[in-house]
Enzyme design. Sequence first.
Site, PDB file in Angstrom:
ATOM      1  N   TYR A   1      -1.357   3.048   7.055  1.00 46.42           N
ATOM      2  CA  TYR A   1      -2.210   2.453   8.086  1.00 46.42           C
ATOM      3  C   TYR A   1      -1.924   0.965   8.231  1.00 46.42           C
ATOM      4  O   TYR A   1      -1.488   0.312   7.292  1.00 46.42           O
ATOM      5  CB  TYR A   1      -3.691   2.703   7.788  1.00 46.42           C
ATOM      6  CG  TYR A   1      -4.204   2.195   6.455  1.00 46.42           C
ATOM      7  CD1 TYR A   1      -4.621   0.868   6.286  1.00 46.42           C
ATOM      8  CD2 TYR A   1      -4.292   3.055   5.358  1.00 46.42           C
ATOM      9  CE1 TYR A   1      -5.106   0.416   5.068  1.00 46.42           C
ATOM     10  CE2 TYR A   1      -4.775   2.609   4.132  1.00 46.42           C
ATOM     11  CZ  TYR A   1      -5.175   1.284   3.995  1.00 46.42           C
ATOM     12  OH  TYR A   1      -5.647   0.857   2.780  1.00 46.42           O
TER      13      TYR A   1
ATOM     14  N   ARG B   1       0.120  -0.569   5.295  1.00 48.92           N
ATOM     15  CA  ARG B   1       0.051  -0.077   3.927  1.00 48.92           C
ATOM     16  C   ARG B   1       0.870   1.196   3.819  1.00 48.92           C
ATOM     17  O   ARG B   1       0.769   2.079   4.671  1.00 48.92           O
ATOM     18  CB  ARG B   1      -1.405   0.265   3.531  1.00 48.92           C
ATOM     19  CG  ARG B   1      -2.409  -0.858   3.452  1.00 48.92           C
ATOM     20  CD  ARG B   1      -2.100  -1.998   2.483  1.00 48.92           C
ATOM     21  NE  ARG B   1      -1.398  -1.681   1.257  1.00 48.92           N
ATOM     22  CZ  ARG B   1      -1.945  -1.209   0.132  1.00 48.92           C
ATOM     23  NH1 ARG B   1      -3.226  -0.988   0.062  1.00 48.92           N
ATOM     24  NH2 ARG B   1      -1.203  -0.975  -0.942  1.00 48.92           N
TER      25      ARG B   1
ATOM     26  N   HIS C   1      -1.119   5.777   0.169  1.00 48.13           N
ATOM     27  CA  HIS C   1      -1.537   5.509  -1.212  1.00 48.13           C
ATOM     28  C   HIS C   1      -2.885   6.135  -1.504  1.00 48.13           C
ATOM     29  O   HIS C   1      -3.676   6.400  -0.598  1.00 48.13           O
ATOM     30  CB  HIS C   1      -1.621   3.995  -1.475  1.00 48.13           C
ATOM     31  CG  HIS C   1      -2.623   3.298  -0.613  1.00 48.13           C
ATOM     32  ND1 HIS C   1      -2.336   2.885   0.661  1.00 48.13           N
ATOM     33  CD2 HIS C   1      -3.936   2.973  -0.814  1.00 48.13           C
ATOM     34  CE1 HIS C   1      -3.404   2.328   1.201  1.00 48.13           C
ATOM     35  NE2 HIS C   1      -4.405   2.378   0.325  1.00 48.13           N
TER      36      HIS C   1
HETATM   37 FE   LIG Z   1      -6.327   1.714   0.932  1.00 49.38          FE
END
Ligand SMILES: [Fe+3]
Lengths: 251, 204
Positions: free
Chosen positions: A156, A166, A169
Amino acid sequence: MSIDPKPNRQPEIGAFFQRDRSWHPPAFTPGYKTSVLRSPQKALLSLDNTISEITGPVFGHDMLGELDNDLIHNFAKPGESAIGERIIVYGRVLDERGKGVPGALLEFWQANAGGRYRHKKEGYIAALDPNFGGCGRTITDEDGSYAFRSIKPGPYPWPNGVNDWRPAHIHFSVFGHGFAQRLITQMYFEGDPLIWLCPIVRTIPDRAAVETLIAALDMQATIPMDARAYKFDIVLRGRRSSVFENRLEGN
Amino acid sequence: MVQSLNRLKESPSQTAGPYVHIGLTPNFCGIPGVFEKDLGTDMVNDKTMGERITVRARVLDGTGAPLRDALIEIWQADAAGLYNSPTEIRGAADPNFTGWGRKATDMVSGECLFETIKPGRVPYKPGVLMAPHITFWIVARGINLGLQTRMYFADEEQANADDPVLARIEHRSRVPTLIAARLDDVYVFDIHLQGDKETVFFDI
Ligand SMILES: [Fe+3]
């Protein structure tokens, strides 16, 4: 919270190994902008563990609900399931001496398959999945092993640089046996090119340290026609042997 | 070459991020039904021994603004100075006191309240007692590794003066950063991440 009395297991009561702070990210990491005003600037007070840090709360298996380790179903309507790539995440919690840590509480949270969190401060336009809450928990077995089911979270974008993303995760919170072992970290997925571009990953100075946070695809642990598997081991601080130390008994 | 010590390295920390509440206090942040109750909500019940107190904590950034997305955990001894932990070998702690609390800071005010009891004193080493204190662990977006500190009590002047941990603080003007003021039954503890009033954090 209930405590499992294990009369045949003497609790280990030594202090923990000194934390290697050069292996962890430093507090001030300007590439991750939020850290700038949230990083202590003065030297930490170094202190050997006292009983206040050697002890810690321990959680019993009886606190767990049946679906706590199944993020595909624990928020879904009956008969429905979360959308996304079905995965199993498994591994062990070890300490720095290589010993399994039994009874460790693991709590995990993540975005949905589209990279969207179920949170009022979340601003990403990706859709919410009505059947995905995004949290789960489990407690490690006698040898430190754990497993849970989920869907693979999506990457995202986030407001740091104008185009920072990111990598996919899962966030992990870990309780070992002492409050000094308390740890929060993140698990990444093998093969994700976003890992090495991420300003949060890059707060960790050493590439070898980052690699310990990348879960390996394990085709031997998959469930055929159901879910792929990723192996993620977590290491907590080890304890010094207390055999030759003054004990606190009788005080 | 020499023999390998076969040590592993601790997993490196990563920030708890802005959505730590989803994992650690899901009921607080609007994800009901997965867990019955957020862990660490209740530390005491009606049978807990000791003096009831409230701890009101905030975490302030380098501009003095309270963090509205932090998460705080506390860990403390019971009224008799015993920890509710299998690692506590000195005796059995009060079974009606968990010793551990977890709260998200309020999304508007940045405050969080812990309903607890005043802890007893625990030993630093044989024959030396520490002043009553509560251990704090703070995580949030922008904090790369959870911060450890302690809260002491302003109305324990003599014990604080004798405390071997407070005695280790070289710059004496920083000692008050660890001491919570008492207002009625509420102890007020502001944790400053930076600046003149930066709280003493521990590498412990
Ligand atoms: Fe996160």
